[in-house]
Enzyme design. Structure first.
Site, mmCIF file in Angstrom:
data_model
loop_
_atom_site.group_PDB
_atom_site.id
_atom_site.type_symbol
_atom_site.label_atom_id
_atom_site.label_comp_id
_atom_site.label_asym_id
_atom_site.label_seq_id
_atom_site.Cartn_x
_atom_site.Cartn_y
_atom_site.Cartn_z
ATOM 1 N N GLU A 103 91.206 19.943 23.056
ATOM 2 C CA GLU A 103 89.740 20.077 22.982
ATOM 3 C C GLU A 103 89.306 20.449 21.560
ATOM 4 O O GLU A 103 88.248 20.017 21.098
ATOM 5 C CB GLU A 103 89.276 21.106 24.019
ATOM 6 N N GLU A 123 95.302 21.002 32.236
ATOM 7 C CA GLU A 123 94.741 22.168 32.924
ATOM 8 C C GLU A 123 94.920 22.114 34.440
ATOM 9 O O GLU A 123 95.158 23.143 35.077
ATOM 10 C CB GLU A 123 93.250 22.297 32.584
HETATM 11 N N1 T1G Z 1 99.455 30.307 27.465
HETATM 12 C C1 T1G Z 1 100.301 31.368 27.308
HETATM 13 N N2 T1G Z 1 101.616 31.258 26.966
HETATM 14 C C2 T1G Z 1 102.073 30.011 26.770
HETATM 15 C C3 T1G Z 1 101.265 28.851 26.913
HETATM 16 C C4 T1G Z 1 99.885 29.051 27.278
HETATM 17 N N3 T1G Z 1 99.026 28.023 27.410
HETATM 18 N N4 T1G Z 1 102.028 27.767 26.667
HETATM 19 C C5 T1G Z 1 103.262 28.238 26.361
HETATM 20 N N5 T1G Z 1 103.301 29.564 26.426
HETATM 21 C C6 T1G Z 1 104.467 30.433 26.152
HETATM 22 C C7 T1G Z 1 105.557 30.314 27.215
HETATM 23 O O1 T1G Z 1 105.316 31.157 28.307
HETATM 24 C C8 T1G Z 1 106.794 30.735 26.444
HETATM 25 O O2 T1G Z 1 106.792 32.124 26.388
HETATM 26 C C9 T1G Z 1 106.519 30.184 25.045
HETATM 27 O O3 T1G Z 1 105.091 29.988 24.968
HETATM 28 C C10 T1G Z 1 107.182 28.863 24.799
HETATM 29 O O4 T1G Z 1 106.846 27.963 25.837
HETATM 30 C C11 T1G Z 1 89.723 25.917 27.981
HETATM 31 C C12 T1G Z 1 91.806 27.414 28.707
HETATM 32 C C13 T1G Z 1 103.470 24.007 25.017
HETATM 33 C C14 T1G Z 1 104.769 22.130 25.933
HETATM 34 O O5 T1G Z 1 98.972 23.854 30.184
HETATM 35 O O6 T1G Z 1 103.277 22.968 28.576
HETATM 36 O O7 T1G Z 1 93.748 25.248 27.562
HETATM 37 O O8 T1G Z 1 108.895 32.588 27.620
HETATM 38 O O9 T1G Z 1 109.165 27.836 26.829
HETATM 39 O O10 T1G Z 1 109.458 24.069 26.358
HETATM 40 O O11 T1G Z 1 90.749 23.975 28.648
HETATM 41 O O12 T1G Z 1 104.809 25.637 27.069
HETATM 42 O O13 T1G Z 1 108.881 32.501 25.139
HETATM 43 O O14 T1G Z 1 107.705 34.366 26.362
HETATM 44 O O15 T1G Z 1 107.324 26.301 27.592
HETATM 45 O O16 T1G Z 1 108.702 24.066 23.945
HETATM 46 C C15 T1G Z 1 96.550 24.372 29.000
HETATM 47 C C16 T1G Z 1 101.247 24.900 28.768
HETATM 48 C C17 T1G Z 1 96.147 25.804 29.074
HETATM 49 C C18 T1G Z 1 100.242 23.992 28.191
HETATM 50 C C19 T1G Z 1 105.924 24.158 25.008
HETATM 51 N N6 T1G Z 1 97.825 24.271 28.330
HETATM 52 N N7 T1G Z 1 102.452 24.993 27.954
HETATM 53 O O17 T1G Z 1 107.031 23.902 25.799
HETATM 54 O O18 T1G Z 1 108.321 26.066 25.299
HETATM 55 S S1 T1G Z 1 94.572 25.979 29.853
HETATM 56 C C20 T1G Z 1 98.963 24.032 28.992
HETATM 57 C C21 T1G Z 1 103.396 24.007 27.958
HETATM 58 C C22 T1G Z 1 93.413 25.618 28.625
HETATM 59 C C23 T1G Z 1 91.034 25.196 28.105
HETATM 60 C C24 T1G Z 1 91.986 25.934 28.964
HETATM 61 C C25 T1G Z 1 104.649 24.262 27.185
HETATM 62 C C26 T1G Z 1 104.656 23.636 25.781
HETATM 63 P P1 T1G Z 1 108.129 32.929 26.388
HETATM 64 P P2 T1G Z 1 107.960 27.028 26.507
HETATM 65 P P3 T1G Z 1 108.473 24.471 25.328
#
Ligand code: T1G
Length: 689
Positions: A103, A123
């Site tokens: 976004e 999301e």
């Molecule tokens: N929020 C908080 N922590 C997150 C995070 C997130 N969105 N994404 C990753 N982490 C942490 C995860 O818990 C881990 O922590 C570390 O980062 C590494 O992640 C308005 C509000 C990005 C592809 O759905 O798909 O945006 O265990 O082990 O395999 O619309 O993480 O090391 O303590 O997964 O390389 C939408 C979710 C949010 C993406 C990386 N975003 N993340 O994968 O590493 S809603 C998502 C992923 C939003 C707006 C709304 C994957 C990754 P720790 P990892 P990875």
């Protein structure tokens, strides 16, 4: 500082610096807003280039903040400010740009990605909707059909597909350098996406997306909400639609489904080697897999994909040929799905050996036994492995049920033995139960966890008991279902109830797929040790005696005329009624709610015993097993998370009521009693506490 900004010539350079993946929490939002204020005040800037430090551009909103009240500045407001900034912003992304990260790119006037970047709005996989303009800016940029597909599925796009679709303007090795070289006039002439007219209407695309999520994400609320919001972009002015988007996002954040999906998201990432495991793993460059059947071939392929040389050992030449064909079939299927390129395939084929001689495994660092589920066969395999393989090699068994201690007792070095329980198909299913025997060394365990990391599996530590965590719960699930069958329900009713709960299929259709003979063999194996006071339901045994083994014999709990879908079979109902008659059971009707309640209670109570006995380390681990290995609906957060949503007091009350029916099978678990007494949930319960 989670956001840094500085001037370079006429450009402002803004960087997200919130490792590991630049989650856009409060500090990042505040930092971005400061950067906008700075850029507005900085004289003579003709562009602002925003990028991310580390391995990602931005992973979106910080999901850890979603349990609490939203704190301003809110992301949509920050992105509006970026879009309204008189100096045009350019997004220069690499790694991943997901959710709020995508976004942010949409709020910029120009979007550049490095090759290999993945861009998406996932999301809905967290039970929410894009909440910072994604549902309104994306369709204005790429059209309704492409936007609704991206947002409803949550699937990220590759850099090339995003460029093809017009989501990004360029793919460049160095996106920041590319941004700095852009023509300032062209940049200044670019329009903000929010100022563009809504997309052309496309009812077909909306209907197609709705039908698809109704099928693939059945029971989940967020996907259809997201589709409705994207549809708004056709006719509703940007500002009004943005408000609706925000209200929907905020309302969904704290729903049970969103909490459940977050729980599994973070539990999956927390699934690592336990802190107390201080040993170094054995480095695994080559491995032996004993048995090249369906499981063995899948395990071999998973190892090969991770760059490990594999020797598959079979009993004879025919077996070896079948093993080679099984691995080749998996490769063919992966290549057909575009998941295996020619180069990689050639490398894998070169790293695979199929043999009937254990000596060919003489340099292996690890052996995984995936032979026929008989203790006699296992013991023979492990004594051959112990003789042929180097002393440093870790010995693992893929048994689903058999007693690790009995196998260990036949070894000179039982400390080398660990259970690595894969799930079919082993190269696809993410779950890996790592089973610790009494003699298993920390080094062998650490090797199991390190292997899980390399195979990108979700590892769960299990102690030794019949069926470990998953199959023990499954056995209780089936026992409870067979009891309902005997007492009056039908396979169809039971399956429908569990499908309505959220499973892709019910226990009987699932058993027809895997075959009734597997569970039959286990019941026979357990006969000697079964509690004589425990009610035994002989229906499934009778099915096997009558050759109704499931799809593989054309008939099981259902018929599959012409190899098609399941059809109720009155012969099964007759068989059940007859068994009930023999057992003098007065059959009665069960509602779908009764069926769901009893089956869940049975599984929850068994899982609580598994927790109380320390077979599982935590309720979250049991959630991972049920979601990643047994089809428990992810949007319910797994078996124990769902149990806590029901509440231990209510569960205990229900168990007490059912105990009057059968005090043996419905005896309330000590863990549930303890939680009710202490007023805690199963999530807080710790074995031995
Ligand atoms: N929020 C908080 N922590 C997150 C995070 C997130 N969105 N994404 C990753 N982490 C942490 C995860 O818990 C881990 O922590 C570390 O980062 C590494 O992640 C308005 C509000 C990005 C592809 O759905 O798909 O945006 O265990 O082990 O395999 O619309 O993480 O090391 O303590 O997964 O390389 C939408 C979710 C949010 C993406 C990386 N975003 N993340 O994968 O590493 S809603 C998502 C992923 C939003 C707006 C709304 C994957 C990754 P720790 P990892 P990875």
């Amino acid at each position: 500082m989670t956001v840094t900004f500085r001037r370079e010539g006429n450009a402002g350079l803004v960087e997200l610096a919130n490792p590991p993946v630049n989650a856009m929490g409060l500090a990042v939002r505040q930092g971005l807003l400061e950067a906008v204020r700075w850029a507005e005040a900085e004289p003579g800037l003709d562009r602002v280039v925003v990028s991310g430090q580390g391995r990602a551009f931005a992973a979106g909103g910080d999901a850890r903040e979603f349990d609490g009240e939203p704190v301003p500045p809110h992301l949509p407001d920050v992105l509006d400010a970026i879009e309204a900034c008189p100096v045009p912003w350019i997004a220069a992304a690499h790694g991943v740009a997901l959710g709020g990260g995508a976004e942010l790119m949409l709020a910029c006037r120009y979007r550049i990605v490095a090759p290999g970047t993945r861009i998406g709005l996932p999301e809905v996989t967290l039970g929410v909707v894009p909440g910072a303009g994604g549902t309104q800016r994306l369709p204005r940029l790429v059209g309704l059909a492409a936007a609704v597909d991206m947002i409803a599925t949550g699937k990220p796009l590759s850099a090339d597909d995003a460029y093809e679709m017009g989501l990004v303007d360029a793919v460049a090795d160095d996106p920041v350098a590319h941004a700095l070289a852009l023509d300032a006039a062209e940049l200044a002439a670019r329009s903000a996406l929010s100022s563009l007219d809504g997309p052309e209407p496309d009812e077909m695309a909306i209907d197609k997306a709705s039908a698809s999520v109704a099928r693939r994400m059945r029971g989940q609320v967020a996907p259809q909400k997201a589709i409705d919001l994207v549809a708004l972009s056709v006719s509703t002015p940007f500002a009004g639609a943005l408000r609706q988007e925000r209200e929907t996002f905020v309302a969904l954040r704290t729903t049970d489904q969103a909490r459940a999906l977050r729980h599994i998201f973070f539990a999956e990432r927390a699934a690592k080697a336990p802190d107390w495991l201080d040993a170094e793993p054995q480095k695994v460059e080559s491995a032996v897999v004993v048995g090249g059947g369906t499981m063995g071939a899948g395990i071999a392929y998973a190892l090969l994909l991770a760059g490990i040389a594999v020797t598959v050992i079979e009993t004879d030449a025919d077996g070896a040929e079948r093993a080679r064909a099984n691995v080749a079939r998996i490769m063919e299927a992966s290549a057909a799905r575009g998941l295996l390129g020619e180069d990689k395939r050639a490398r894998i084929e070169a790293a695979l050996t199929v043999s009937t001689d254990y000596a060919d495994g003489a340099s292996a660092d690890l052996a995984i036994e995936a032979a026929f589920e008989s203790m006699e066969v296992k013991k023979a395999v492990f004594s051959a492995l112990e003789e042929a393989l180097p002393v440093h090699a870790v010995l693992a068994t893929n048994t689903s049920y058999l007693d690790l201690h009995e196998i260990a007792a036949t070894l000179n070095s039982p400390s080398r033995l660990v259970g690595l329980h894969f799930f079919a198909p082993a190269h696809i299913m993410k779950l890996l139960e790592i089973v610790q025997g009494a003699a298993t060394s920390h080094a062998a365990l650490a090797t199991g966890f390190d292997l899980a990391r390399r195979l990108r599996k979700v590892p769960v530590l299990s102690g030794v008991c019949d069926g470990f965590i998953g199959n023990r719960i499954l056995a209780r699930y089936r026992e409870a279902a067979d009891t309902l069958l005997m007492d009056g329900a039908t396979p169809w009713q039971i399956d429908e109830a569990m499908v309505a709960f959220g499973y892709a299929m019910g226990p009987y259709e699932a058993q027809d797929l895997s075959g009734l003979d597997i569970a039959y063999a286990n019941r026979k194996r357990q006969a000697e040790t079964r509690d004589p006071n425990r009610r035994y339901i002989p229906i499934a045994d009778r099915m096997v005696h009558e050759g109704r083994l499931g799809k593989k014999t054309g008939v099981g709990w259902y018929r599959y005329p012409g190899g098609g879908g399941k059809v109720e079979d009155p012969l099964v109902e007759d068989l059940v009624a007859e068994e009930a008659h023999f057992a003098k059971v007065a059959r009665r009707d069960f509602t779908s709610e009764d069926i769901e309640r009893r089956l869940l209670l049975a599984m929850i109570n068994e899982a609580a015993d598994i927790l109380a006995e320390g077979i599982a380390q935590s309720a979250a681990d049991i959630d991972l097993v049920t979601v990643f290995g047994y089809g428990f609906p992810r949007w319910r957060g797994g078996l124990m998370h769902h149990a806590d949503a029901l509440g231990v007091d209510a569960i205990l009350a229900d168990l007490r009521a059912l105990e009057t029916e059968d005090p043996v099978v419905w005896r309330a678990s000590a863990a549930i009693v303890a939680c009710a007494e202490r007023g805690i949930g199963l999530a807080e319960y710790r074995p031995g506490s």
